[in-house]
Design a protein around this motif. Sequence first.
Motif, PDB file in Angstrom:
ATOM      1  N   LYS A  33      40.539  58.111   3.330  1.00  0.00           N
ATOM      2  CA  LYS A  33      40.551  57.774   4.756  1.00  0.00           C
ATOM      3  C   LYS A  33      41.909  57.223   5.183  1.00  0.00           C
ATOM      4  O   LYS A  33      42.410  57.569   6.267  1.00  0.00           O
ATOM      5  CB  LYS A  33      39.450  56.765   5.092  1.00  0.00           C
ATOM      6  CG  LYS A  33      39.344  56.478   6.597  1.00  0.00           C
ATOM      7  CD  LYS A  33      38.222  55.520   6.902  1.00  0.00           C
ATOM      8  CE  LYS A  33      38.011  55.374   8.409  1.00  0.00           C
ATOM      9  NZ  LYS A  33      39.256  55.097   9.155  1.00  0.00           N
ATOM     10  N   ASP A  45      44.133  60.165   5.447  1.00  0.00           N
ATOM     11  CA  ASP A  45      43.745  60.997   6.603  1.00  0.00           C
ATOM     12  C   ASP A  45      44.223  60.356   7.903  1.00  0.00           C
ATOM     13  O   ASP A  45      44.748  61.043   8.796  1.00  0.00           O
ATOM     14  CB  ASP A  45      42.226  61.171   6.649  1.00  0.00           C
ATOM     15  CG  ASP A  45      41.726  62.149   5.598  1.00  0.00           C
ATOM     16  OD1 ASP A  45      42.565  62.832   4.975  1.00  0.00           O
ATOM     17  OD2 ASP A  45      40.496  62.209   5.390  1.00  0.00           O
ATOM     18  N   ASP A  46      44.053  59.050   8.033  1.00  0.00           N
ATOM     19  CA  ASP A  46      44.490  58.346   9.243  1.00  0.00           C
ATOM     20  C   ASP A  46      46.002  58.435   9.396  1.00  0.00           C
ATOM     21  O   ASP A  46      46.519  58.620  10.496  1.00  0.00           O
ATOM     22  CB  ASP A  46      44.059  56.874   9.190  1.00  0.00           C
ATOM     23  CG  ASP A  46      42.558  56.702   9.319  1.00  0.00           C
ATOM     24  OD1 ASP A  46      41.887  57.659   9.720  1.00  0.00           O
ATOM     25  OD2 ASP A  46      42.065  55.593   9.006  1.00  0.00           O
ATOM     26  N   CYS A  56      48.006  60.808   8.152  1.00  0.00           N
ATOM     27  CA  CYS A  56      48.372  62.190   8.473  1.00  0.00           C
ATOM     28  C   CYS A  56      48.079  62.519   9.931  1.00  0.00           C
ATOM     29  O   CYS A  56      48.843  63.231  10.594  1.00  0.00           O
ATOM     30  CB  CYS A  56      47.637  63.156   7.541  1.00  0.00           C
ATOM     31  SG  CYS A  56      48.200  63.084   5.831  1.00  0.00           S
ATOM     32  N   GLN A  57      46.965  61.993  10.434  1.00  0.00           N
ATOM     33  CA  GLN A  57      46.623  62.231  11.839  1.00  0.00           C
ATOM     34  C   GLN A  57      47.614  61.533  12.765  1.00  0.00           C
ATOM     35  O   GLN A  57      48.061  62.111  13.761  1.00  0.00           O
ATOM     36  CB  GLN A  57      45.202  61.742  12.113  1.00  0.00           C
ATOM     37  CG  GLN A  57      44.725  62.028  13.530  1.00  0.00           C
ATOM     38  CD  GLN A  57      43.258  61.667  13.718  1.00  0.00           C
ATOM     39  OE1 GLN A  57      42.568  61.335  12.766  1.00  0.00           O
ATOM     40  NE2 GLN A  57      42.788  61.740  14.956  1.00  0.00           N
ATOM     41  N   LYS A  58      47.984  60.305  12.416  1.00  0.00           N
ATOM     42  CA  LYS A  58      48.899  59.525  13.244  1.00  0.00           C
ATOM     43  C   LYS A  58      50.270  60.194  13.356  1.00  0.00           C
ATOM     44  O   LYS A  58      50.890  60.208  14.421  1.00  0.00           O
ATOM     45  CB  LYS A  58      49.045  58.122  12.655  1.00  0.00           C
ATOM     46  CG  LYS A  58      50.017  57.202  13.394  1.00  0.00           C
ATOM     47  CD  LYS A  58      50.073  55.833  12.731  1.00  0.00           C
ATOM     48  CE  LYS A  58      51.079  54.920  13.403  1.00  0.00           C
ATOM     49  NZ  LYS A  58      50.699  54.562  14.774  1.00  0.00           N
ATOM     50  N   ASP A  77      50.928  63.450  12.405  1.00  0.00           N
ATOM     51  CA  ASP A  77      50.819  64.910  12.465  1.00  0.00           C
ATOM     52  C   ASP A  77      51.379  65.560  11.197  1.00  0.00           C
ATOM     53  O   ASP A  77      52.259  66.438  11.234  1.00  0.00           O
ATOM     54  CB  ASP A  77      51.551  65.447  13.706  1.00  0.00           C
ATOM     55  CG  ASP A  77      51.200  66.905  13.992  1.00  0.00           C
ATOM     56  OD1 ASP A  77      50.119  67.349  13.556  1.00  0.00           O
ATOM     57  OD2 ASP A  77      52.015  67.597  14.633  1.00  0.00           O
ATOM     58  N   LYS A 112      47.411  67.429   5.570  1.00  0.00           N
ATOM     59  CA  LYS A 112      46.775  66.539   4.597  1.00  0.00           C
ATOM     60  C   LYS A 112      47.105  66.892   3.152  1.00  0.00           C
ATOM     61  O   LYS A 112      46.944  66.054   2.254  1.00  0.00           O
ATOM     62  CB  LYS A 112      45.260  66.544   4.804  1.00  0.00           C
ATOM     63  CG  LYS A 112      44.829  65.934   6.135  1.00  0.00           C
ATOM     64  CD  LYS A 112      43.325  65.964   6.300  1.00  0.00           C
ATOM     65  CE  LYS A 112      42.920  65.386   7.655  1.00  0.00           C
ATOM     66  NZ  LYS A 112      41.447  65.427   7.855  1.00  0.00           N
TER      67      LYS A 112
END
Length: 351
Positions: A162, A165-166, A168-170, A172, A175
């Motif tokens: 997690k 993932d957070d 990578c999302q933040k 861009d 993953k």
Amino acid sequence: MFSLFKHTNVEANRISFIIDSRESFKGNLDYIKKEFEKRGNFEFHFFYKDKLSFSSFKKLAGSKYIFLNDNFFPLAFMKFSDENTIVQLWHAPGASKKFGGSIDIESREILRKISENTDCLIVTSKNIIGYYSEAFQMPESKIKALGLPRMDYYFENHDLDKLKDDFCQKFDVPKDKKIILYAPTFRDEEKYNNVFNYLDVEDFNRQLGEEYVLALRLHPKIKNFYKDDISSKGKYIDVSGYESEQELMLISDMLITDYSSIMIEYSILNKPTIFFTYDLDEYLSNERGFYYDFKTTVPGPIVYTSDELIDAIRNGISDESKISEFVMTQFDEIDGHSSKRIVDYLLNNGG
């Protein structure tokens, strides 16, 4: 101002933390606070050294335990009661670059006065007590190898998937990319502070970009040396403002650094560290020096050029036995119980 309250009654359940308003290096204090909360009904007071008030001084004088996490030179002139217990936790693990009285001869007298007003200094290993004794001008008998409270973080239950993932999302980031954390330190020699004069980022991404993403965490003092923001071009991720450096260490697959003490904390994770020291000879000659032989001791390969750095990453150069040997010189215990040991020691009156 403090002298006005020197006769204040000391409350057995009051604990003060000396800190600045930016809450720099607050991690140790948070872990000590959580440990005391497990033991009973304690009152906590944050004494902000850049926001002074009469009420804050009074609470400080009336605290049974007073914790510091950094330098606080006024401590040399403050007259505490014998009932106060003053503990310097320090914010960094181990011993790497020389500091304090080890290099600044002129400050030794005031450091000695501070040490007279300090009941104990907490370090991570008996091996480094002599270095800290010199740096703080403090008798070795006051220095206790009980651990670094915030290192307990690594033994908590973290959902690494997690966290990544957070991240990578933040930013861009795909993953499946591996994260290389690059944390260069500040140099007094200004011309060496812009690492992009020495690291070819385009070549780095051309050769390694399929597998890796570079996350740069700049020392606060060297932001001024970066004139162009190239992060918007996708060449690297600027994580200088990322709240938790420890989280970055957990989710990263590799560390690139130079002379930063981050190497000590990262070493307990048993992950590769590469030392990109393009200015090594100049640094060793002109900067403050180390408590050990840098070239033979650091827990990873030393490289001097961008090409050598890229080759070291591609070839996966890492020596687990050297990492383990380095860790043993810096830590006595790595078990997630540093905060407990410190609080036990204090509540048992040093027993």
